[in-house]
Design a protein around this motif. Structure first.
Motif, PDB file in Angstrom:
ATOM      1  N   GLU A 343       0.840  -1.204   0.000  1.00 42.06           N
ATOM      2  CA  GLU A 343       0.000   0.000   0.000  1.00 42.06           C
ATOM      3  C   GLU A 343       0.871   1.249   0.000  1.00 42.06           C
ATOM      4  N   ILE A 344       0.495   2.225  -0.825  1.00 40.94           N
ATOM      5  CA  ILE A 344       1.212   3.492  -0.891  1.00 40.94           C
ATOM      6  C   ILE A 344       0.766   4.374   0.275  1.00 40.94           C
ATOM      7  N   LEU A 345       1.727   4.834   1.062  1.00 41.93           N
ATOM      8  CA  LEU A 345       1.467   5.783   2.134  1.00 41.93           C
ATOM      9  C   LEU A 345       2.115   7.116   1.778  1.00 41.93           C
ATOM     10  N   LEU A 346       1.429   8.204   2.099  1.00 38.26           N
ATOM     11  CA  LEU A 346       1.920   9.547   1.807  1.00 38.26           C
ATOM     12  C   LEU A 346       2.002  10.368   3.088  1.00 38.26           C
ATOM     13  N   ALA A 347       3.002  11.250   3.147  1.00 44.35           N
ATOM     14  CA  ALA A 347       3.106  12.202   4.252  1.00 44.35           C
ATOM     15  C   ALA A 347       3.543  13.541   3.690  1.00 44.35           C
ATOM     16  N   GLY A 348       3.313  14.597   4.459  1.00 42.57           N
ATOM     17  CA  GLY A 348       3.728  15.918   4.011  1.00 42.57           C
ATOM     18  C   GLY A 348       2.705  16.982   4.319  1.00 42.57           C
ATOM     19  N   PRO A 349       3.038  18.237   4.063  1.00 41.79           N
ATOM     20  CA  PRO A 349       2.148  19.356   4.397  1.00 41.79           C
ATOM     21  C   PRO A 349       0.888  19.412   3.548  1.00 41.79           C
ATOM     22  N   GLN A 350       0.838  18.651   2.435  1.00 40.94           N
ATOM     23  CA  GLN A 350      -0.327  18.681   1.548  1.00 40.94           C
ATOM     24  C   GLN A 350      -1.473  17.798   2.035  1.00 40.94           C
ATOM     25  N   LEU A 351      -1.263  17.050   3.107  1.00 39.80           N
ATOM     26  CA  LEU A 351      -2.299  16.136   3.587  1.00 39.80           C
ATOM     27  C   LEU A 351      -3.478  16.897   4.184  1.00 39.80           C
ATOM     28  N   MET A 352      -4.650  16.316   4.027  1.00 38.61           N
ATOM     29  CA  MET A 352      -5.859  16.863   4.639  1.00 38.61           C
ATOM     30  C   MET A 352      -5.732  16.873   6.153  1.00 38.61           C
ATOM     31  N   ALA A 353      -6.602  17.641   6.798  1.00 33.75           N
ATOM     32  CA  ALA A 353      -6.669  17.640   8.258  1.00 33.75           C
ATOM     33  C   ALA A 353      -7.495  16.471   8.774  1.00 33.75           C
TER      34      ALA A 353
END
Length: 496
Positions: A343-353
């Motif tokens: 599964e692809i996991l993403l992190a960073g300032p662009q993530l929703m709240a």
């Protein structure tokens, strides 16, 4: 940083430069005029008693008025709630109530629908009455808190309870930074928009403005007009969703078109499969860029046109390749199998709240700063991310796992097959059976047994479809995703 400050900076840098052009109405706004219109919009909301922090719903097609309201809500401390006009009255009412919106702004095309909503207690107001350019200079707008809520974006199609993605000013600024850096547009570059601007596409348009570019609002997509508009307005950038791209290829074919000012067409990764990828790459002479993200994490990865062209020059199809993570975005693969697929996991300032008023659902997808995308993928040896399907689409048959994408590729390699969709259907003995729904090329003929034999030559036995169904077309959403509920209803009808 916040949306108000970014728009104010753009107006200071390029006050007299063209910002918005709407050919259908002849309306044009410079950056200074746009900025003043946003401030005037906020004052109009004040006059209607719409308090800071209130949710304002938008029911309109892409236009200058729409963008003034969309950006004006955020710049003036309100929360934009863009609605899909294609939804039913009941679905719109459910989203309105879920958001706790205090005002719905509508364009003339949706006056009748607004009247029906008003009869259900929705406070409706004509959009155009709030989007006038100020006749004289207005004071500068105050900055908004970076962690203030800026946008509620409803996702999930037309089934189930409303689900709204929350974006704050900070996360939208993260998205905007990603787009500006990835696309690298120059001041004066023209972007042609023929896409609906809900739920999040208006942010990509805003990123072009923040690069000093001009946005041409081309109205509703017309496959016969699109290429002509690219030439007429000397367009450098545009973007299409899957349904639009398919119509364009069917209308224009794939012979290369001469577009001297054009730089790239942005396409979501889900659209670029098989013949669609081949046709679009040919039509635009290789000027195809791929973006990867979702409403919960927009513009997280990008494959620029030059990199796409380089992959194809090396003999790759580039299908499923979505480039590298952008700026502050992090990508990792969770629970990878022996092939490195997980599964692809993403992190960073662009993530929703998170999801609006749904903390339990939020907790299932946001874990320790990482977003569980639900997508399967792998990071290739060259560092590029490749998307391989959806986790929830994995078929469990007889204790073995089957990735639908692998079976779909085998089916698509048969010359008679235009499109294929593979899914699991309940089975008492095996848990699930591998089944395929196939759309044939015009005039082509092949039996289910013939396709099963073709797959047996390419796949392990347990991956070969147990049943093959034929349809004239697959039921898809506007964004190109096969809608399983509609598909199952069609198959049930066909079986009767």
């Amino acid at each position: 940083m916040d949306i108000s400050t970014l728009l104010g900076q753009a107006a200071s840098k390029w006050p007299a430069a063209p910002a918005l052009h709407e050919p259908a109405s002849g309306r044009r706004l410079t950056f200074a005029q746009l900025d003043q219109a946003l401030t005037a919009f906020g004052q109009a909301l004040d006059g209607l008693g719409v308090e800071p922090g209130a949710r304002v719903a938008l029911l309109a097609d892409a236009s200058v008025d729409y963008l003034i309201a969309d950006y004006g809500c955020m710049a003036c401390g309100r929360v934009r709630v863009p609605l899909d006009p294609a939804l039913s009255l009941g679905e719109l009412l459910a989203q309105w109530q879920d958001a706790g919106a205090v005002l719905l702004l509508f364009s003339p095309a949706y006056q009748a629908l607004a009247g029906q909503l008003q009869a259900q207690g929705v406070h409706c107001h004509p959009l155009a009455s709030l989007t006038r350019v100020a006749p004289s200079a207005l004071p500068a707008r105050p900055a908004q808190p970076a962690q203030a809520l800026a946008s509620l974006n409803y996702t999930g199609g037309t089934t189930g309870a409303p689900k709204a993605v929350m974006h704050r000013h900070a996360s939208l600024c993260g998205v905007l930074q990603n787009i500006v850096m990835a696309r690298a547009a120059l001041p004066g570059d023209v972007l042609l928009n023929v896409r609906p601007l809900w739920p999040i596409a208006a942010v990509a348009v805003l990123a072009h403005l923040l690069s000093g570019g001009e946005v041409v609002l081309g109205g509703r997509f017309d496959s016969r007009q699109f290429v002509y508009s690219l030439r007429q307005y000397r367009v450098a950038y545009s973007s299409l969703v899957p349904t639009q791209l398919l119509r364009l290829l069917r209308e224009c074919g794939s012979a290369p078109v001469e577009l001297p000012a054009f730089k790239s067409l942005d396409i979501g990764a889900a659209a670029l499969t098989g013949d669609v990828l081949e046709g679009s790459f040919s039509l635009f002479s290789g000027r195809i860029a791929v973006l990867y993200g979702m409403t919960e994490a927009p513009w997280s990865c990008y494959l620029p046109a030059a990199q796409m062209a380089a992959l194809r020059a090396d003999g790759e199809s580039a299908e499923g390749v979505v480039g590298r993570s952008l700026f502050a975005v992090a990508v990792k693969i969770d629970r990878a199998d022996e092939q490195g697929i997980g599964e692809i996991l993403l992190a960073g300032p662009q993530l929703m709240a998170g999801y609006w008023q749904q903390p339990e659902l939020t907790a299932t997808v946001l874990c320790d700063g990482w977003l569980r995308t639900g997508d399967l993928g792998q990071v290739r040896p060259d560092g590029l991310l490749e998307v391989r399907g959806r986790c929830k689409d994995i078929i469990r048959s007889g204790g073995k796992s089957v990735q639908p994408g692998e079976v779909e590729q085998a089916l698509a390699s048969h010359g008679a097959v235009r499109e294929a969709h593979v899914l699991g259907m309940p089975d008492l003995e095996w848990g699930e059976q591998v089944c395929a729904v196939v759309v044939l090329e015009p005039g082509a003929q092949v039996t289910a047994e013939g396709l099963q034999a073709h797959c047996r030559a390419l796949l392990s036995r347990h991956k070969v479809p147990k049943h093959v169904y034929f349809l004239d077309e697959l039921p898809r959403s506007h964004y190109g995703k096969v809608q399983r509920n509609r598909l199952m209803a069609v198959l049930a009808t066909a079986a009767c």
